[in-house]
Structure formats: C-alpha cells, structure tokens
Design an enzyme around this catalytic site. Structure first.
Site, PDB file in Angstrom:
ATOM      1  N   LEU A   1       2.966  12.617 -11.472  1.00  0.00           N
ATOM      2  CA  LEU A   1       3.102  13.718 -10.505  1.00  0.00           C
ATOM      3  C   LEU A   1       1.737  14.251 -10.079  1.00  0.00           C
ATOM      4  N   THR A   2       0.926  13.348  -9.551  1.00  0.00           N
ATOM      5  CA  THR A   2      -0.312  13.767  -8.890  1.00  0.00           C
ATOM      6  C   THR A   2       0.089  14.479  -7.599  1.00  0.00           C
TER       7      THR A   2
ATOM      8  N   THR B   1      -1.162  -4.720  -2.183  1.00  0.00           N
ATOM      9  CA  THR B   1      -1.367  -4.473  -0.755  1.00  0.00           C
ATOM     10  C   THR B   1      -2.036  -5.658  -0.069  1.00  0.00           C
ATOM     11  N   ASP B   2      -1.795  -5.781   1.234  1.00  0.00           N
ATOM     12  CA  ASP B   2      -2.502  -6.818   2.008  1.00  0.00           C
ATOM     13  C   ASP B   2      -3.988  -6.492   2.162  1.00  0.00           C
ATOM     14  N   GLU B   3      -4.365  -5.235   1.851  1.00  0.00           N
ATOM     15  CA  GLU B   3      -5.772  -4.850   2.057  1.00  0.00           C
ATOM     16  C   GLU B   3      -6.730  -5.573   1.111  1.00  0.00           C
TER      17      GLU B   3
ATOM     18  N   TYR C   1     -10.407   2.004  -2.425  1.00  0.00           N
ATOM     19  CA  TYR C   1      -8.975   1.793  -2.705  1.00  0.00           C
ATOM     20  C   TYR C   1      -8.657   0.306  -2.801  1.00  0.00           C
TER      21      TYR C   1
ATOM     22  N   LYS D   1      -7.389  -2.127  -5.976  1.00  0.00           N
ATOM     23  CA  LYS D   1      -6.123  -2.880  -5.961  1.00  0.00           C
ATOM     24  C   LYS D   1      -6.425  -4.372  -6.168  1.00  0.00           C
TER      25      LYS D   1
ATOM     26  N   ASN E   1       3.669   0.339   5.150  1.00  0.00           N
ATOM     27  CA  ASN E   1       5.060   0.821   5.111  1.00  0.00           C
ATOM     28  C   ASN E   1       5.213   2.101   5.916  1.00  0.00           C
TER      29      ASN E   1
ATOM     30  N   TYR F   1      -8.203   7.778  14.884  1.00  0.00           N
ATOM     31  CA  TYR F   1      -9.550   7.466  14.398  1.00  0.00           C
ATOM     32  C   TYR F   1     -10.227   6.523  15.391  1.00  0.00           C
TER      33      TYR F   1
ATOM     34  N   ASP G   1     -14.173   8.234  13.215  1.00  0.00           N
ATOM     35  CA  ASP G   1     -13.596   7.007  12.662  1.00  0.00           C
ATOM     36  C   ASP G   1     -13.750   6.989  11.142  1.00  0.00           C
TER      37      ASP G   1
ATOM     38  N   HIS H   1     -13.770   1.011   8.452  1.00  0.00           N
ATOM     39  CA  HIS H   1     -12.371   0.903   8.891  1.00  0.00           C
ATOM     40  C   HIS H   1     -11.952  -0.555   9.163  1.00  0.00           C
TER      41      HIS H   1
HETATM   42  P1  NAD Z   1       1.994   7.150  -3.143  1.00  0.00           P
HETATM   43  O1  NAD Z   1       0.597   7.661  -3.186  1.00  0.00           O
HETATM   44  O2  NAD Z   1       2.972   7.743  -2.202  1.00  0.00           O
HETATM   45  O3  NAD Z   1       2.647   7.260  -4.604  1.00  0.00           O
HETATM   46  C1  NAD Z   1       1.929   6.936  -5.764  1.00  0.00           C
HETATM   47  C2  NAD Z   1       2.695   7.500  -6.960  1.00  0.00           C
HETATM   48  O4  NAD Z   1       1.974   7.128  -8.155  1.00  0.00           O
HETATM   49  C3  NAD Z   1       2.790   9.019  -6.956  1.00  0.00           C
HETATM   50  O5  NAD Z   1       4.103   9.434  -7.308  1.00  0.00           O
HETATM   51  C4  NAD Z   1       1.800   9.448  -8.035  1.00  0.00           C
HETATM   52  O6  NAD Z   1       2.163  10.677  -8.682  1.00  0.00           O
HETATM   53  C5  NAD Z   1       1.862   8.267  -8.975  1.00  0.00           C
HETATM   54  N1  NAD Z   1       0.644   8.134  -9.800  1.00  0.00           N
HETATM   55  C6  NAD Z   1      -0.648   8.191  -9.378  1.00  0.00           C
HETATM   56  N2  NAD Z   1      -1.476   8.054 -10.436  1.00  0.00           N
HETATM   57  C7  NAD Z   1      -0.689   7.867 -11.524  1.00  0.00           C
HETATM   58  C8  NAD Z   1      -0.956   7.644 -12.897  1.00  0.00           C
HETATM   59  N3  NAD Z   1      -2.206   7.597 -13.381  1.00  0.00           N
HETATM   60  N4  NAD Z   1       0.092   7.478 -13.735  1.00  0.00           N
HETATM   61  C9  NAD Z   1       1.378   7.542 -13.275  1.00  0.00           C
HETATM   62  N5  NAD Z   1       1.680   7.775 -11.999  1.00  0.00           N
HETATM   63  C10 NAD Z   1       0.659   7.920 -11.118  1.00  0.00           C
HETATM   64  O7  NAD Z   1       1.855   5.573  -2.906  1.00  0.00           O
HETATM   65  P2  NAD Z   1       2.806   4.572  -2.133  1.00  0.00           P
HETATM   66  O8  NAD Z   1       2.425   4.537  -0.717  1.00  0.00           O
HETATM   67  O9  NAD Z   1       4.198   4.817  -2.515  1.00  0.00           O
HETATM   68  O10 NAD Z   1       2.337   3.176  -2.780  1.00  0.00           O
HETATM   69  C11 NAD Z   1       2.957   2.677  -3.947  1.00  0.00           C
HETATM   70  C12 NAD Z   1       2.337   1.339  -4.292  1.00  0.00           C
HETATM   71  O11 NAD Z   1       2.520   0.429  -3.219  1.00  0.00           O
HETATM   72  C13 NAD Z   1       0.840   1.407  -4.554  1.00  0.00           C
HETATM   73  O12 NAD Z   1       0.552   0.532  -5.626  1.00  0.00           O
HETATM   74  C14 NAD Z   1       0.223   0.885  -3.267  1.00  0.00           C
HETATM   75  O13 NAD Z   1      -1.012   0.279  -3.513  1.00  0.00           O
HETATM   76  C15 NAD Z   1       1.265  -0.123  -2.831  1.00  0.00           C
HETATM   77  N6  NAD Z   1       1.346  -0.379  -1.381  1.00  0.00           N
HETATM   78  C16 NAD Z   1       1.494   0.659  -0.506  1.00  0.00           C
HETATM   79  C17 NAD Z   1       1.650   0.372   0.843  1.00  0.00           C
HETATM   80  C18 NAD Z   1       1.843   1.484   1.862  1.00  0.00           C
HETATM   81  O14 NAD Z   1       1.874   1.216   3.055  1.00  0.00           O
HETATM   82  N7  NAD Z   1       2.011   2.731   1.460  1.00  0.00           N
HETATM   83  C19 NAD Z   1       1.617  -0.955   1.294  1.00  0.00           C
HETATM   84  C20 NAD Z   1       1.451  -1.970   0.359  1.00  0.00           C
HETATM   85  C21 NAD Z   1       1.338  -1.677  -0.977  1.00  0.00           C
HETATM   86  O1  DAU Z   2      -1.856  -2.243   4.480  1.00  0.00           O
HETATM   87  C1  DAU Z   2      -1.269  -1.600   3.380  1.00  0.00           C
HETATM   88  C2  DAU Z   2      -1.917  -0.251   3.161  1.00  0.00           C
HETATM   89  O2  DAU Z   2      -1.441   0.598   4.209  1.00  0.00           O
HETATM   90  C3  DAU Z   2      -1.584   0.353   1.805  1.00  0.00           C
HETATM   91  O3  DAU Z   2      -2.168  -0.446   0.797  1.00  0.00           O
HETATM   92  C4  DAU Z   2      -2.113   1.790   1.682  1.00  0.00           C
HETATM   93  O4  DAU Z   2      -1.694   2.358   0.454  1.00  0.00           O
HETATM   94  C5  DAU Z   2      -1.547   2.597   2.837  1.00  0.00           C
HETATM   95  O5  DAU Z   2      -2.076   3.910   2.807  1.00  0.00           O
HETATM   96  C6  DAU Z   2      -1.904   1.924   4.169  1.00  0.00           C
HETATM   97  O6  DAU Z   2      -3.330   1.954   4.377  1.00  0.00           O
HETATM   98  P1  DAU Z   2      -3.976   2.343   5.807  1.00  0.00           P
HETATM   99  O7  DAU Z   2      -5.355   2.822   5.562  1.00  0.00           O
HETATM  100  O8  DAU Z   2      -3.750   1.264   6.798  1.00  0.00           O
HETATM  101  O9  DAU Z   2      -2.966   3.572   6.197  1.00  0.00           O
HETATM  102  P2  DAU Z   2      -3.204   5.010   6.848  1.00  0.00           P
HETATM  103  O10 DAU Z   2      -1.842   5.580   7.032  1.00  0.00           O
HETATM  104  O11 DAU Z   2      -4.208   5.810   6.120  1.00  0.00           O
HETATM  105  O12 DAU Z   2      -3.809   4.646   8.267  1.00  0.00           O
HETATM  106  C7  DAU Z   2      -3.169   3.724   9.152  1.00  0.00           C
HETATM  107  C8  DAU Z   2      -4.091   3.522  10.361  1.00  0.00           C
HETATM  108  O13 DAU Z   2      -4.145   4.734  11.120  1.00  0.00           O
HETATM  109  C9  DAU Z   2      -5.527   3.214   9.975  1.00  0.00           C
HETATM  110  O14 DAU Z   2      -6.051   2.303  10.922  1.00  0.00           O
HETATM  111  C10 DAU Z   2      -6.236   4.562  10.095  1.00  0.00           C
HETATM  112  C11 DAU Z   2      -5.503   5.226  11.225  1.00  0.00           C
HETATM  113  N1  DAU Z   2      -5.394   6.694  11.218  1.00  0.00           N
HETATM  114  C12 DAU Z   2      -5.013   7.319  10.066  1.00  0.00           C
HETATM  115  C13 DAU Z   2      -4.837   8.703  10.049  1.00  0.00           C
HETATM  116  C14 DAU Z   2      -4.423   9.404   8.768  1.00  0.00           C
HETATM  117  C15 DAU Z   2      -5.605   7.420  12.408  1.00  0.00           C
HETATM  118  O15 DAU Z   2      -5.954   6.837  13.462  1.00  0.00           O
HETATM  119  N2  DAU Z   2      -5.431   8.777  12.380  1.00  0.00           N
HETATM  120  C16 DAU Z   2      -5.047   9.452  11.252  1.00  0.00           C
HETATM  121  O16 DAU Z   2      -4.887  10.686  11.317  1.00  0.00           O
END
Ligand code: NAD
Ligand code: DAU
Length: 331
Positions: free
Chosen positions: A35-36, A120-122, A147, A151, A177, A204, A269, A273
């Site tokens: 629960l961060t 992640t694809d990153e 980040y 990963k 997602n 950005y 930006d 990026h």
């Molecule tokens: P999020 O930030 O919404 O959630 C992360 C969760 O992990 C939170 O509930 C947080 O409290 C918990 N957490 C953080 N540090 C912790 C710790 N030390 N111990 C236990 N819990 C902890 O993230 P999300 O977007 O749901 O992503 C989930 C996973 O999917 C991540 O591994 C991320 O790299 C991966 N992922 C995300 C995306 C995306 O688009 N969001 C895409 C591909 C992969």
């Molecule tokens: O590709 C998977 C990744 O997608 C996951 O691993 C990460 O956890 C998830 O956060 C996401 O990363 P991005 O950096 O791509 O997502 P974000 O939502 O931060 O930004 C998406 C794009 O939008 C990126 O090109 C930055 C841009 N952006 C972001 C914000 C917050 C803007 O242009 N304006 C904004 O205000």
C-alpha cells in the site's frame, strides 16, 4: 489453486484479482501489497471480502517466505511503476523492483512454487518513430529509464533463477495498459481527470511519441493463458496492436468530452523519453490461442472515461498531490 498476487492493490493487480475471483471460483487468492501511494485496497472493489489481504513489502523476506510456502502459484505485479517518479528518485525502484523480485524468487526457489513475473515492453528500449519494426522476444534489452532498467534487472534475475536453479517461471512483457483503477499520475487518467475538472490535457514535448495501448482485462487474460498453458522458462510479449501517438490519444479524449481536439497544452518533455513501443504478440497468439477482447481503442477509451466520471470518490483524493508534483517539473 492457491494464488498469491503481489501488488494486488495496484492498477493491473487489482483488476487481475477481480477477474480471477469472478472467473475462477476455485481460486483462493491472497494479496501481498505494501500500500504505497499507488496501492489502494478499495481497488479490490466488490471482491475485497473474498480475498485475504496482507499489507507488507516484497522486500520482507520472512513475510514473503511464509506466504509463498502456502501458494501454488505466485503472480508478481508489485513494482514501482511510474517512469516520471523514477527520474526524481530512483531509490525505491531499485529496492522494490530488483531487491523485492530477488526476495520473491528466493522464496519460490525454496518452496518449489510456480512463478509468473509481470514485466514491461520498456525493457527493450524504444523503436524509431517511423517504420514497422516491433519488439519480439529476441529483441535485445536496452532500457532507458531508472524504472525500465530496474524492470530489466528483475527479468534477468528471473531468467537466471530458471536456468541456474530450475525455478518454474514464466515472464510476460506487456505494452501500455489502460482501464479502470489506473492511478491519476498516468497519462490517460491524468488527462481524463483534468478534462472532468475543466483543465486542458498536457502533452509532453511535441506529443509524437507512440504507445501500444492494451486494455487491462486483455493483459490479465493473457497472464492467465501463460500460467495455464505457457511453457516454463519462456518469455511472452503481450500487446493488442493498439499503436497511437500521444497526440492522437489527447485528440480522441477531447472529442469524447465534446471539445476541440486540438485544445491542449504542450509541457516540458520527459528526459530520455522513449519514442515508440510496438509489440509483436504472435508467439502468445499462436502458441496459447490468446486474442484480445477489446479491439476498438476508442470505445475502450470511452468506457474508461465513463468509469472515471462514475468513480470520482476513488481518484479524487490523489489528484491534487499528483498535480503539485507535476508542477515542480514543469509538466
Ligand atoms: P501500480 O503502480 O498501479 O501498482 C503497483 C502496486 O505494487 C501498488 O499496489 C503498490 O502498493 C504495490 N507495491 C509497490 N511496492 C511494493 C512493495 N515493496 N511490496 C509490495 N507491494 C508493493 O502498477 P501497475 O501499473 O499496476 O503495474 C503492475 C505491474 O505491471 C508492474 O510490475 C509493472 O512494471 C507492470 N506493467 C505495467 C504496465 C502498465 O501499463 N501500467 C505495462 C506493462 C507492465
Ligand atoms: O509500456 C509499458 C509501460 O507503460 C509500463 O511499464 C509503465 O509501468 C507504465 O507507466 C507505462 O509507461 P509510460 O511511461 O509509457 O506511461 P505514462 O502513462 O507515464 O505515459 C504515456 C505517454 O504519455 C508517454 O509518452 C509520456 C506521455 N505523457 C504522460 C503524462 C503523464 C504526456 O504526454 N503527458 C502526461 O501528462
């Protein structure tokens, strides 16, 4: 099946838990989440009372050991997930994403428990803006941000634990997602909640960067397909052919709010990026028969906008602090 879900109070993890409880009545789910700022128990919604919730960190070896000992499969979502935060303070990213994953891996090794690592694809870096190239499971790792490098480090630990210790693990690398319960710091929820508040979207730089959008339910269905039918030791890329520039997304959102598509602000930006992500998910589709259900990004976006309109109680408490943080970096 006893399922331990790390990070189950975050965006994707909470959707995964909700889907699992509804679709797999035989599953007994435990959530481990610190629960961060990114975690919220209320994201478990209607299934909260059908899940065991443990608040704690994946870096707590004793706690993790006990929970893993009682599981048949560990689905590992917990992470620090936001690139912008990692540029301000990388430290929790190293702790959670690298040390935390190491801690969980050691526990699954001791207890011989099946492990799925959500990544992640990153980890592959980025692709040129122009062109048809896409990430495949053999694309070399080349992460750009704190980040994505943490990963990438966690993925490499998993691969080494498979090869050296025979840990039964799979890895998935998914693209961006969207959907319900995503934190307002992220691109789509930030713009949607700005628009609800009558504030212009923020792009950005020039906004030409491309992301490959997938609905969170499709991601989670793919994770289950990999756990059920994936080959141990393998990596699967998850994506739904959803490429769109940030500019396209902002225009679509403005239109969904009945506004002029080009009514937005350009802001500073992101350093380093990544330009473009694009996933070749043919291994997942061909080997495991996975197909996405959400194939129309615009209607998925419209449903997501509706969800944020109807669930202001969920996102409102985080909004002001997120905007104050962005104001400090000129974003
Ligand atoms: P999020 O930030 O919404 O959630 C992360 C969760 O992990 C939170 O509930 C947080 O409290 C918990 N957490 C953080 N540090 C912790 C710790 N030390 N111990 C236990 N819990 C902890 O993230 P999300 O977007 O749901 O992503 C989930 C996973 O999917 C991540 O591994 C991320 O790299 C991966 N992922 C995300 C995306 C995306 O688009 N969001 C895409 C591909 C992969
Ligand atoms: O590709 C998977 C990744 O997608 C996951 O691993 C990460 O956890 C998830 O956060 C996401 O990363 P991005 O950096 O791509 O997502 P974000 O939502 O931060 O930004 C998406 C794009 O939008 C990126 O090109 C930055 C841009 N952006 C972001 C914000 C917050 C803007 O242009 N304006 C904004 O205000």
């Amino acid at each position: 099946m006893r399922v331990l879900v790390t990070g189950g109070a975050g965006f994707i993890g909470a959707n995964f838990v909700q889907q699992t409880v509804v679709e797999r009545p035989g599953a007994v789910v435990t959530v481990l989440d610190a629960l961060t700022y990114a975690g919220d128990r209320s994201s478990l919604g209607p299934v909260a009372d059908r899940v065991r919730f443990v608040q704690g960190s994946i870096t707590d070896a004793e706690l993790v050991d006990g929970l893993v000992a009682d599981a048949d499969v560990v689905v590992h979502f917990a992470a620090e997930s936001h690139n912008d935060n990692s540029l301000v303070d990388p430290s929790p990213f190293v702790q959670t994403n690298v040390v935390g994953t190491f801690t969980v891996l050691e526990a699954v090794r001791r207890h011989g428990v099946r492990f799925h690592h959500v990544s992640t694809d990153e980890v592959y870096g980025d692709l040129p803006l122009e062109g048809e190239e896409r990430f495949t499971p053999s694309t070399p790792y080349n992460p750009s941000s704190p980040y994505s490098s943490t990963k990438a480090g966690s993925d490499l630990l998993v691969r080494a634990w498979v090869r050296s210790f025979g840990v039964e693990a799979t890895i998935s690398n998914c693209s961006n997602n969207y959907g319900p319960y995503q934190h307002v710091e992220k691109f789509i929820p930030r713009q949607v909640t700005n628009l609800i508040d009558g504030v212009r979207p923020r792009l950005y730089g020039a906004g030409l960067n491309v992301r490959d959008w997938i609905h969170v339910h499709d991601h989670n269905a793919a994770v289950w397909a990999i756990i059920d039918r994936g080959r141990v030791g393998e990596t699967y890329l998850i994506g739904a052919d959803g490429e769109a520039s940030n500019l396209d997304v902002v225009r679509a959102l403005n239109e969904l709010f009945g506004r002029d598509g080009d009514d937005f602000d350009h802001v500073a930006d992101r350093p380093g990026h990544d330009l473009r992500y694009a996933i070749d998910a043919s291994k997942l589709r061909e080997e495991l028969g996975w197909v996405p259900a959400f194939t129309d990004f615009r209607s998925g976006l419209a449903a997501t906008v509706e969800w944020y309109r109807e669930n202001e109680d969920w996102w409102r408490p985080a909004k002001a602090a997120v905007e104050a943080k962005y104001a400090r970096t000129g974003q």
